[in-house]
Design an enzyme around this catalytic site. Sequence first.
Site, short mmCIF file in Angstrom:
data_model
loop_
_atom_site.label_atom_id
_atom_site.label_comp_id
_atom_site.label_asym_id
_atom_site.label_seq_id
_atom_site.Cartn_x
_atom_site.Cartn_y
_atom_site.Cartn_z
N CYS A 119 0.93 -1.13 0.04
CA CYS A 119 -0.05 0.13 -0.25
C CYS A 119 0.98 1.08 -0.01
CB CYS A 119 -0.81 0.03 1.21
SG CYS A 119 -2.19 -1.35 0.86
N HIS A 261 -3.14 7.28 2.12
CA HIS A 261 -3.49 5.81 1.28
C HIS A 261 -4.97 5.60 2.24
CE1 HIS A 261 -3.80 1.77 0.91
NE2 HIS A 261 -3.60 1.29 2.07
N ASN A 291 -10.05 -0.38 -0.05
CA ASN A 291 -8.63 -0.22 0.20
C ASN A 291 -8.27 -0.82 -1.33
OD1 ASN A 291 -5.86 -0.44 0.15
ND2 ASN A 291 -5.97 -1.25 2.63
N1 ACO Z 1 -18.01 -8.08 10.76
C1 ACO Z 1 -18.62 -8.38 11.90
N2 ACO Z 1 -17.69 -8.64 13.12
C2 ACO Z 1 -16.50 -8.56 12.54
C3 ACO Z 1 -15.98 -8.39 11.41
C4 ACO Z 1 -16.88 -8.16 10.42
N3 ACO Z 1 -16.29 -7.98 9.18
N4 ACO Z 1 -14.43 -8.47 11.63
C5 ACO Z 1 -14.50 -8.59 12.81
N5 ACO Z 1 -15.44 -9.02 13.43
C6 ACO Z 1 -15.60 -9.22 14.72
C7 ACO Z 1 -14.40 -10.05 15.53
O1 ACO Z 1 -14.40 -11.38 15.36
C8 ACO Z 1 -14.28 -9.46 17.08
O2 ACO Z 1 -15.31 -10.41 17.59
P1 ACO Z 1 -15.13 -10.92 19.11
O3 ACO Z 1 -14.83 -9.71 19.90
O4 ACO Z 1 -16.42 -11.43 19.16
O5 ACO Z 1 -13.79 -11.74 18.79
C9 ACO Z 1 -14.76 -7.94 16.79
O6 ACO Z 1 -15.54 -7.85 15.61
C10 ACO Z 1 -13.65 -7.03 17.07
O7 ACO Z 1 -12.75 -7.48 16.00
P2 ACO Z 1 -11.30 -6.72 15.98
O8 ACO Z 1 -10.46 -7.30 14.65
O9 ACO Z 1 -10.80 -6.20 17.04
O10 ACO Z 1 -11.97 -5.28 15.10
P3 ACO Z 1 -11.48 -3.97 14.97
O11 ACO Z 1 -12.17 -2.87 15.69
O12 ACO Z 1 -9.99 -3.87 15.18
O13 ACO Z 1 -11.73 -3.73 13.35
C11 ACO Z 1 -10.43 -3.68 11.28
C12 ACO Z 1 -11.22 -4.55 12.32
C13 ACO Z 1 -11.59 -2.92 10.50
C14 ACO Z 1 -10.07 -4.70 10.28
C15 ACO Z 1 -9.59 -2.67 11.83
O14 ACO Z 1 -8.57 -3.28 12.76
C16 ACO Z 1 -8.70 -2.00 10.96
O15 ACO Z 1 -9.21 -1.14 10.00
N6 ACO Z 1 -7.41 -2.34 10.72
C17 ACO Z 1 -6.34 -1.61 9.54
C18 ACO Z 1 -6.27 -2.59 8.77
C19 ACO Z 1 -5.91 -2.22 7.42
O16 ACO Z 1 -6.21 -0.94 7.07
N7 ACO Z 1 -5.29 -3.13 6.66
C20 ACO Z 1 -4.66 -2.59 5.25
C21 ACO Z 1 -3.31 -1.81 5.45
S1 ACO Z 1 -2.92 -1.47 3.96
C22 ACO Z 1 -1.90 -2.56 3.11
O17 ACO Z 1 -0.73 -2.68 2.87
C23 ACO Z 1 -2.84 -3.75 2.40
#
Ligand code: ACO
Length: 335
Positions: A119, A261, A291
């Site tokens: 990214c 990004h 993304n």
């Molecule tokens: N729908 C419903 N529930 C979900 C989903 C979903 N799509 N995804 C995760 N959950 C649940 C999990 O299972 C968890 O449940 P639990 O508490 O019962 O175990 C709960 O939601 C919280 O999960 P987290 O992983 O802690 O969720 P978080 O608030 O961190 O959000 C997210 C997840 C949106 C992915 C966030 O961490 C994020 O945006 N991180 C950055 C990721 C990113 O930008 N990656 C790309 C980088 S760029 C590159 O180089 C490709």
Amino acid sequence: MEEKKFNQIGVSFKGSGSYVPDQILTNQKISQKVDTSDEWIKSRTGISERRISSLGDNVTEMGYKAALNAIEKANWDVKSIDLIVLATSTPHDLFGSAPSIQAKLGASNAVAFDLTAACSGFLFALITASQFLKGGGFKRAIVIGADQLSSYVDWNDRRSCILFGDGAGALAIEATNEIDNFIGFDIRTDGERGSFLNLPSKNAINSITNNIDFLSGGFAPIQMNGQEVYKFAVREVPIIIEKLFKKTDYSSDKVDWLVLHQANQRILDSVGDRLKIPREKILSNLEKYGNTSAATIPLVMDEAIRNNRIKQNDIIATSGFGAGLSWGAALIKWG
Ligand code: ACO
């Protein structure tokens, strides 16, 4: 190749272009595949839908269309282009997709190569191309960011599949001997934290002949520790932009646009808040495209240029960040 000589001191920005596939995957449709909801995805990421490649869309095709668009805006003869840098992690050809784009464009005088930095790729490619231009010998460059992560997403993993989409964007940049609109940059890599986000090779052992095995090529789906990637981005991106401001004698209040990004709306808002840059100056098209990896920065910039939001001489602070881990920032003046 005939040696060219220029007295160039800087870089100027001449045009932008973009392309996205037609196929739209909404949050509602994803929730038919994995246990999630439009409300959950929108509130956690700001994403409503993303584009998914179908047959005929690949990094070469998407990158070509975005590049052509940028060349038309710049009003360049394709034969005048010296350099094409394609940032991608998902090439149509592992030996490099930039040469195919060069051929499709008919840009036969251009050196063309791929660059991989996930990214951060577009930012790294923009910096690379600008150094070629400032170093002399190269006058005109097309910098492309294109990715097709839909082919590498685990569509059964709700923690990651909601984030990604496909697309391409491109900028046309030119060496100049009068001004320098590429004000400054900084880039970083931390391989120690690389395991937070990977698209690793996945090999199977096969036999060539008796006692001689080979590993057939392939890739596992994207593996991501979302929370760690989130913490990394909201910590490192403001630090590197502030460092760049200091180095270039700029500050948040002198910036017209913050172009990050497009990973997650919460990351954009948090970085903006830390830098004290108001929301209306932060470009976002996450809602429509999610993304798109190396494509996000030129895609959102092209949209803003076409909508007459980014104008001539506007100051843009931009930052790419992602797998590697890698991150960086650049300060540019549009035009
Ligand atoms: N729908 C419903 N529930 C979900 C989903 C979903 N799509 N995804 C995760 N959950 C649940 C999990 O299972 C968890 O449940 P639990 O508490 O019962 O175990 C709960 O939601 C919280 O999960 P987290 O992983 O802690 O969720 P978080 O608030 O961190 O959000 C997210 C997840 C949106 C992915 C966030 O961490 C994020 O945006 N991180 C950055 C990721 C990113 O930008 N990656 C790309 C980088 S760029 C590159 O180089 C490709």
